[in-house]
Design an enzyme around this catalytic site. Structure first.
Site, PDB file in Angstrom:
ATOM      1  N   TYR A  22       8.700 -16.091   0.005  1.00  0.00           N
ATOM      2  CA  TYR A  22       8.687 -14.807   0.715  1.00  0.00           C
ATOM      3  C   TYR A  22       8.300 -13.611  -0.140  1.00  0.00           C
ATOM      4  O   TYR A  22       8.198 -12.500   0.362  1.00  0.00           O
ATOM      5  CB  TYR A  22      10.062 -14.556   1.346  1.00  0.00           C
ATOM      6  CG  TYR A  22      10.430 -15.608   2.352  1.00  0.00           C
ATOM      7  CD1 TYR A  22       9.789 -15.667   3.587  1.00  0.00           C
ATOM      8  CD2 TYR A  22      11.397 -16.574   2.069  1.00  0.00           C
ATOM      9  CE1 TYR A  22      10.108 -16.645   4.505  1.00  0.00           C
ATOM     10  CE2 TYR A  22      11.726 -17.556   2.992  1.00  0.00           C
ATOM     11  CZ  TYR A  22      11.074 -17.581   4.213  1.00  0.00           C
ATOM     12  OH  TYR A  22      11.391 -18.547   5.118  1.00  0.00           O
ATOM     13  N   ASN A  73       8.785 -10.173  13.583  1.00  0.00           N
ATOM     14  CA  ASN A  73       8.976 -11.374  12.780  1.00  0.00           C
ATOM     15  C   ASN A  73      10.305 -11.979  13.231  1.00  0.00           C
ATOM     16  O   ASN A  73      11.366 -11.536  12.806  1.00  0.00           O
ATOM     17  CB  ASN A  73       9.009 -11.060  11.278  1.00  0.00           C
ATOM     18  CG  ASN A  73       9.120 -12.313  10.439  1.00  0.00           C
ATOM     19  OD1 ASN A  73       9.517 -13.366  10.918  1.00  0.00           O
ATOM     20  ND2 ASN A  73       8.796 -12.188   9.169  1.00  0.00           N
ATOM     21  N   HIS A  79      11.217 -20.785  16.441  1.00  0.00           N
ATOM     22  CA  HIS A  79      11.128 -22.196  16.814  1.00  0.00           C
ATOM     23  C   HIS A  79      12.184 -22.627  17.823  1.00  0.00           C
ATOM     24  O   HIS A  79      12.172 -23.774  18.260  1.00  0.00           O
ATOM     25  CB  HIS A  79      11.263 -23.060  15.551  1.00  0.00           C
ATOM     26  CG  HIS A  79      10.627 -22.428  14.355  1.00  0.00           C
ATOM     27  ND1 HIS A  79       9.252 -22.292  14.231  1.00  0.00           N
ATOM     28  CD2 HIS A  79      11.162 -21.830  13.265  1.00  0.00           C
ATOM     29  CE1 HIS A  79       8.994 -21.656  13.096  1.00  0.00           C
ATOM     30  NE2 HIS A  79      10.132 -21.371  12.499  1.00  0.00           N
ATOM     31  N   ASP A  86      11.401 -15.034  26.758  1.00  0.00           N
ATOM     32  CA  ASP A  86      11.560 -14.382  28.059  1.00  0.00           C
ATOM     33  C   ASP A  86      11.619 -12.860  27.918  1.00  0.00           C
ATOM     34  O   ASP A  86      11.071 -12.134  28.748  1.00  0.00           O
ATOM     35  CB  ASP A  86      12.807 -14.901  28.766  1.00  0.00           C
ATOM     36  CG  ASP A  86      12.674 -16.341  29.229  1.00  0.00           C
ATOM     37  OD1 ASP A  86      11.548 -16.888  29.222  1.00  0.00           O
ATOM     38  OD2 ASP A  86      13.719 -16.930  29.596  1.00  0.00           O
ATOM     39  N   HIS A  99       4.537 -13.415  10.416  1.00  0.00           N
ATOM     40  CA  HIS A  99       5.317 -14.228   9.484  1.00  0.00           C
ATOM     41  C   HIS A  99       4.778 -14.012   8.081  1.00  0.00           C
ATOM     42  O   HIS A  99       3.557 -13.961   7.882  1.00  0.00           O
ATOM     43  CB  HIS A  99       5.231 -15.714   9.845  1.00  0.00           C
ATOM     44  CG  HIS A  99       5.808 -16.020  11.183  1.00  0.00           C
ATOM     45  ND1 HIS A  99       7.164 -16.150  11.392  1.00  0.00           N
ATOM     46  CD2 HIS A  99       5.214 -16.191  12.391  1.00  0.00           C
ATOM     47  CE1 HIS A  99       7.370 -16.395  12.670  1.00  0.00           C
ATOM     48  NE2 HIS A  99       6.203 -16.417  13.305  1.00  0.00           N
ATOM     49  N   SER A 101       5.273 -16.123   5.458  1.00  0.00           N
ATOM     50  CA  SER A 101       4.770 -17.387   4.920  1.00  0.00           C
ATOM     51  C   SER A 101       3.792 -18.040   5.895  1.00  0.00           C
ATOM     52  O   SER A 101       3.735 -17.679   7.069  1.00  0.00           O
ATOM     53  CB  SER A 101       5.928 -18.349   4.634  1.00  0.00           C
ATOM     54  OG  SER A 101       6.527 -18.777   5.842  1.00  0.00           O
ATOM     55  N   ARG A 110       8.592 -25.993  11.679  1.00  0.00           N
ATOM     56  CA  ARG A 110       8.129 -24.602  11.687  1.00  0.00           C
ATOM     57  C   ARG A 110       6.733 -24.445  12.308  1.00  0.00           C
ATOM     58  O   ARG A 110       6.269 -23.335  12.521  1.00  0.00           O
ATOM     59  CB  ARG A 110       8.102 -24.041  10.265  1.00  0.00           C
ATOM     60  CG  ARG A 110       9.467 -23.949   9.630  1.00  0.00           C
ATOM     61  CD  ARG A 110       9.395 -23.247   8.293  1.00  0.00           C
ATOM     62  NE  ARG A 110      10.606 -23.416   7.531  1.00  0.00           N
ATOM     63  CZ  ARG A 110      11.690 -22.648   7.646  1.00  0.00           C
ATOM     64  NH1 ARG A 110      11.704 -21.651   8.513  1.00  0.00           N
ATOM     65  NH2 ARG A 110      12.742 -22.876   6.899  1.00  0.00           N
TER      66      ARG A 110
END
Length: 143
Positions: A22, A73, A79, A86, A99, A101, A110
């Site tokens: 990260y 993010n 996931h 929704d 994201h 990464s 992922r």
């Protein structure tokens, strides 16, 4: 133009958590850069982080009343959360999924995002600059 930057779970630990994945920038560092770049682009940027799914849903629903777009993010909720999917669908403003990464270079679980199909776009794998590119993309929506 008003933009919400919404950070999901564990992103408050940026700079300390897995810097090899990260990076070394803190969440405050990223937010400060986004706010400054937003000013340059004529956008008011508001940043919020939560480790709680319900708080993220509340923030998305609230953004519907004041924001022109959202940079999101969702962290690990990417996931797993039908509820966030929704909420994104319900607010009817553009959401860019970001994201830090490259999720496709990581664990197989992922590789699936429940949110991507209801987002305007998705930017990933470019470190903190994924956020910056998402900000540019939202600003371009309103040119």
């Amino acid at each position: 133009m008003k933009i919400l930057v919404l950070h999901g779970p564990n992103l408050n630990l940026l700079g300390m958590r897995e810097p090899e994945v990260y990076g070394s920038m803190t969440l405050d560092d990223i937010n400060a850069r986004l706010v400054e770049k937003g000013r340059e682009l004529g956008a008011e940027v508001t940043c919020l982080q939560s480790n709680h799914e319900g708080a993220l849903i509340d923030a998305l629903q609230d953004a519907r009343t004041w924001a022109d777009g959202v940079l999101f993010n969702p962290g690990g909720y990417t996931h797993t959360s039908v509820a966030l999917r929704d909420a994104i669908t319900a607010i009817e403003i553009p959401v860019i999924e970001v994201h830090i990464s490259n999720v496709y270079a990581r664990e197989k679980f992922r590789h699936t995002s429940l949110l991507s199909a209801v987002c305007k776009g998705k930017i990933l794998g470019l470190g903190w600059k994924s956020y910056m590119l998402g900000l540019y993309a939202l600003a371009a929506e309103f040119d």
